[in-house]
Design a protein around this motif. Structure first.
Motif, short mmCIF file in Angstrom:
data_model
loop_
_atom_site.label_atom_id
_atom_site.label_comp_id
_atom_site.label_asym_id
_atom_site.label_seq_id
_atom_site.Cartn_x
_atom_site.Cartn_y
_atom_site.Cartn_z
N LYS A 266 0.83 -1.21 0.00
CA LYS A 266 0.00 0.00 0.00
C LYS A 266 0.86 1.26 0.00
CE LYS A 266 -0.53 -0.20 5.05
NZ LYS A 266 -1.50 -0.36 6.16
N TYR A 267 2.10 1.14 0.46
CA TYR A 267 3.01 2.29 0.46
C TYR A 267 3.86 2.36 -0.81
CZ TYR A 267 1.92 2.73 5.44
OH TYR A 267 1.27 2.90 6.64
N PHE A 268 4.07 1.24 -1.43
CA PHE A 268 4.96 1.19 -2.61
C PHE A 268 4.13 0.87 -3.85
CE2 PHE A 268 7.56 0.07 1.09
CZ PHE A 268 8.56 1.03 1.00
N LYS A 269 3.31 1.82 -4.22
CA LYS A 269 2.39 1.61 -5.34
C LYS A 269 3.10 1.82 -6.68
CE LYS A 269 -1.63 3.11 -2.64
NZ LYS A 269 -2.68 4.14 -2.48
N LYS A 270 2.65 1.06 -7.64
CA LYS A 270 3.20 1.15 -9.00
C LYS A 270 3.10 2.57 -9.55
CE LYS A 270 1.96 -0.44 -13.65
NZ LYS A 270 1.10 -1.38 -14.42
N ASP A 271 1.95 3.19 -9.37
CA ASP A 271 1.71 4.52 -9.96
C ASP A 271 2.48 5.63 -9.27
OD1 ASP A 271 -0.03 3.29 -11.72
OD2 ASP A 271 -1.83 3.76 -10.57
N SER A 272 2.99 5.37 -8.07
CA SER A 272 3.73 6.40 -7.33
C SER A 272 5.25 6.28 -7.51
CB SER A 272 3.41 6.28 -5.82
OG SER A 272 2.02 6.38 -5.59
N LEU A 273 5.69 5.22 -8.13
CA LEU A 273 7.12 4.92 -8.19
C LEU A 273 7.94 6.05 -8.79
CD1 LEU A 273 9.55 2.98 -8.00
CD2 LEU A 273 8.82 1.98 -10.17
N LEU A 399 15.71 2.99 1.38
CA LEU A 399 14.53 2.32 1.90
C LEU A 399 14.68 1.91 3.36
CD1 LEU A 399 14.13 2.01 -1.29
CD2 LEU A 399 12.73 0.03 -0.70
N ASP A 400 15.90 2.01 3.90
CA ASP A 400 16.13 1.67 5.31
C ASP A 400 16.11 2.91 6.21
OD1 ASP A 400 16.50 -0.90 4.43
OD2 ASP A 400 18.68 -0.77 4.40
N GLU A 401 15.92 4.08 5.62
CA GLU A 401 15.95 5.32 6.39
C GLU A 401 14.54 5.68 6.84
OE1 GLU A 401 18.66 6.91 7.27
OE2 GLU A 401 20.04 5.66 6.10
N ALA A 402 14.32 5.69 8.17
CA ALA A 402 12.98 5.97 8.70
C ALA A 402 12.47 7.33 8.24
CB ALA A 402 13.02 5.90 10.23
N GLY A 403 13.37 8.32 8.24
CA GLY A 403 12.96 9.67 7.81
C GLY A 403 12.54 9.70 6.35
N TRP A 404 13.26 8.97 5.49
CA TRP A 404 12.90 8.92 4.07
C TRP A 404 11.55 8.23 3.89
CZ3 TRP A 404 11.90 5.06 0.50
CH2 TRP A 404 11.86 5.45 -0.84
N LEU A 405 11.33 7.14 4.60
CA LEU A 405 10.06 6.41 4.50
C LEU A 405 8.88 7.30 4.89
CD1 LEU A 405 11.24 3.03 6.05
CD2 LEU A 405 10.53 3.38 3.67
N LYS A 406 9.08 8.11 5.92
CA LYS A 406 8.02 9.01 6.38
C LYS A 406 7.83 10.18 5.42
CE LYS A 406 6.50 11.65 10.43
NZ LYS A 406 6.83 12.03 11.83
N GLN A 407 8.95 10.80 5.00
CA GLN A 407 8.89 12.01 4.18
C GLN A 407 8.43 11.75 2.75
OE1 GLN A 407 12.59 14.17 4.13
NE2 GLN A 407 11.97 15.55 2.48
N PHE A 408 8.94 10.70 2.13
CA PHE A 408 8.68 10.49 0.70
C PHE A 408 7.62 9.42 0.41
CE2 PHE A 408 12.90 12.36 0.89
CZ PHE A 408 12.82 13.36 -0.06
N VAL A 409 7.53 8.43 1.28
CA VAL A 409 6.58 7.34 1.05
C VAL A 409 5.30 7.55 1.85
CG1 VAL A 409 6.28 4.82 1.19
CG2 VAL A 409 8.49 5.77 0.57
N GLY A 410 5.39 8.36 2.92
CA GLY A 410 4.20 8.61 3.74
C GLY A 410 3.85 7.45 4.65
N MET A 411 4.86 6.68 5.08
CA MET A 411 4.61 5.50 5.90
C MET A 411 4.36 5.90 7.36
SD MET A 411 7.00 2.05 6.15
CE MET A 411 6.80 1.61 4.43
N LYS A 412 3.41 5.22 8.00
CA LYS A 412 3.10 5.47 9.40
C LYS A 412 4.25 4.97 10.29
CE LYS A 412 -1.90 4.95 8.79
NZ LYS A 412 -3.09 4.13 9.15
#
Length: 577
Positions: A266-273, A399-412
């Motif tokens: 749900k966070y790594f969608k094809k259309d958002s890549l 992909l291992d950076e918590a800040g990147w996951l939050k800032q760019f992917v929008g992960m909770k």
């Protein structure tokens, strides 16, 4: 009288000295002419090799992206005068008189490349057959006819273990054909290396290619495995529990499913890549759209069936493997067709974190090649690949950076911890898997094992499949089954490329430590990062391993940095707040 004798003696002495000098060094003018003539010959050789590289890289791109037949054998025939013993002798002759360090380094790299291409030229017909077999083959399964390249994705997306097992075993017949080709291919390689090029073994030849002491590197690999055993098996038990498995019913085909981890789709969608990809590099100060020499192919393709004649040429009249042009390879890839003016990437988005990881990895390669300012062929293409793999892993591991996951992917936040726990296992699994591959390949090609023992078609003599299965299953913790032995040659990297991967994983952790010192924990969103990395990228392949490590700010490769990073990721995932 004495004065006349002294003068005569002096004249004779001068004549003798001049005579000795001329005999030893030759006529300076003639020597200079000979040197310039050899240099001109080598320059002509370089032009021919550059043309060959562009043509072969384009052919590989067309095979990978458009599903076209790979026919490197025809290209080697057209360029038959490039990769010869005569040209090795020419380079050795020039090395005897060339004095400048940079000129000598270029000659040494050119010589190593020609050595490797002599082997590839002799086996090109077989390598074409192997690659075309993979790209043209469809496997009959209970779900229909599946392109070979898509089989592991099919296994990864199958939730039922029993079906995964059946899909996995459906590859058996395909690998019987493939491995017979591999046996011919590797046997011929070793024959050329030992009988024609006069190396003692495949290992010695590959150690020259990789600029590595293989015995010392074996000790490094074994040390890393020993130091991470407890952590790995703790992480393995945790992830098996999450997937409702345990070590008693964990098989190799299950790892494809475990590493798929679709709960994060749900966070790594094809259309958002593509959008996330571009925004990530903009934050570093790199505008992807402004890089004129980088082309990205995003199309999906499936080509029509191969002719009956082509089917028969590969597999005979029957069998459970169908031949059809399978079209575009699903894995993201970078092709340095003509450095730095024609760099291409192939992307076939399907969604999932692995899609993102592959694209970011290949972008690390692409940025390196497209921003190279080196003018010499040898510093554009040749030398070890550890540096470019280090750049690729550095970018992939965003992909291992918590800040990147939050800032760019929008992960909770809660999902970030869960995802990083998964990535901790995945990264350690991959490094240990390549450590296992190195130990297996070291034995496969070691001179103490005879070709008959390792690659004879008689199963009773062939110990390599079992050796492969034993080494990997013991290091990675899954239960071995006969079908695992299918991969004992397909999983072998040419001339120990596995060494470049392992060195790159170790160095990437060191590099990231330096980036955090310079740019802070959110180094990936510092606008100055792009310029900093460009200072590395511009030198292309110039750096030796030691020079590359010194430029980063260290003295030697130290795997402890990677162990420390994996432990830090695990600690982050275990935090309560």
């Amino acid at each position: 009288m004495n004065d006349r004798i002294k003068k005569l003696t002096a004249v004779i002495f001068v004549i003798l000295v001049v005579s000795i000098v001329l005999n030893f060094f030759g006529c300076p003018g003639a020597k200079r002419d000979e040197l310039e003539f050899m240099r001109s010959q080598v320059d002509s050789l370089r032009v021919g090799i550059k043309d060959f590289l562009v043509a072969s890289n384009k052919m590989s791109y067309d095979n990978y992206v458009h599903g076209k037949n790979l026919n490197l054998n025809s290209l080697y025939k057209k360029c038959s005068k490039l990769f010869t013993h005569k040209n090795i002798d020419l380079l050795n002759d020039l090395l005897k008189v060339e004095q400048r360090p940079e000129r000598r380094e270029r000659l040494e790299r050119l010589k190593v490349f020609i050595y490797s291409e002599i082997v590839r030229k002799a086996t090109s017909k077989l390598s074409d057959r192997i690659e075309n077999t993979k790209s043209e083959s469809f496997i009959d399964t209970e779900k229909g006819s599946i392109p070979f390249y898509n089989m592991f994705s099919l296994i990864a997306n199958e939730p039922r273990q029993s079906k995964r097992a059946r899909y996995y075993k459906s590859l058996n017949n395909f690998y019987k054909t493939l491995n017979s080709n591999y046996i011919d291919y590797l046997s011929k390689q070793e024959k050329i290396i030992i009988d024609s090029l006069r190396f003692n073994s495949y290992n010695q030849f590959s150690a020259m290619i990789r600029s590595e002491d293989f015995l010392n590197f074996k000790l490094t690999v074994e040390g890393f495995l020993n130091s991470t055993n407890d952590l790995y098996f703790t992480l393995l038990d945790d992830i098996l529990r999450i997937n409702k498995l345990n070590r008693d019913n964990f098989y190799r085909y299950d790892i494809y499913r475990i590493l798929r981890s679709e709960k994060f789709d749900k966070y790594f969608k094809k259309d958002s890549l593509i959008s996330i990809w571009k925004k990530s590099f903009t934050a570093m100060g790199i505008e992807i759209d402004s890089i004129r020499n980088l082309r990205v192919d995003l199309e999906n393709r499936l080509n029509p069936p191969a002719s009956p004649a082509r089917q028969s040429s590969l597999y005979g009249a029957g069998g459970s493997v169908q031949v059809r042009r399978a079209g575009k390879n699903p894995r993201a890839a970078c092709f340095a067709i003509d450095i730095p003016i024609n760099i291409r990437m192939s992307v076939k988005p399907i969604g999932g974190f692995d899609d993102y990881a592959a694209l970011f990895h290949e972008t690390g390669h692409s940025l390196h090649y497209v921003q190279t300012t080196e003018e010499f062929l040898e510093f554009q293409y040749f030398g070890n690949s550890t540096a470019t793999e280090s750049y690729a892993f550095l970018i992939e591991n965003l992909l291992d950076e918590a800040g990147w996951l939050k800032q760019f992917v929008g992960m909770k936040t809660s999902d970030i911890k869960s995802f990083i726990k998964f990535r901790t296992f995945q990264r350690l699994y991959m490094v240990r898997r390549y450590c296992a591959k190195y130990l297996y390949e070291y034995q496969l090609h070691d001179s103490q094992y005879t070709k008959q023992q390792l690659m004879d078609g008689d199963k009773s003599l062939n110990i390599a499949p079992k050796k492969y299965s034993e080494i990997l299953s013991s290091i990675l913790g899954y239960k071995a089954i006969p079908s695992d032995e299918n991969f004992y040659l397909d999983d072998v990297d040419e001339f120990f490329y596995v060494v470049d991967y392992l060195r790159a994983w170790f160095i990437e952790a060191m590099f990231k430590t330096k980036l955090r010192e310079l740019f802070g924990n959110e180094w990936y969103s510092n606008n100055a990062l792009g310029s900093y990395l460009k200072d590395f990228f511009q030198y292309g392949q110039r750096y030796s391993i030691d020079e590359f490590i010194r430029k980063i700010g260290f003295i030697e490769i130290d795997p402890k940095f990677l162990s420390n990073e994996i432990n830090s990721l695990r600690d982050f995932a275990r935090r309560r707040n």
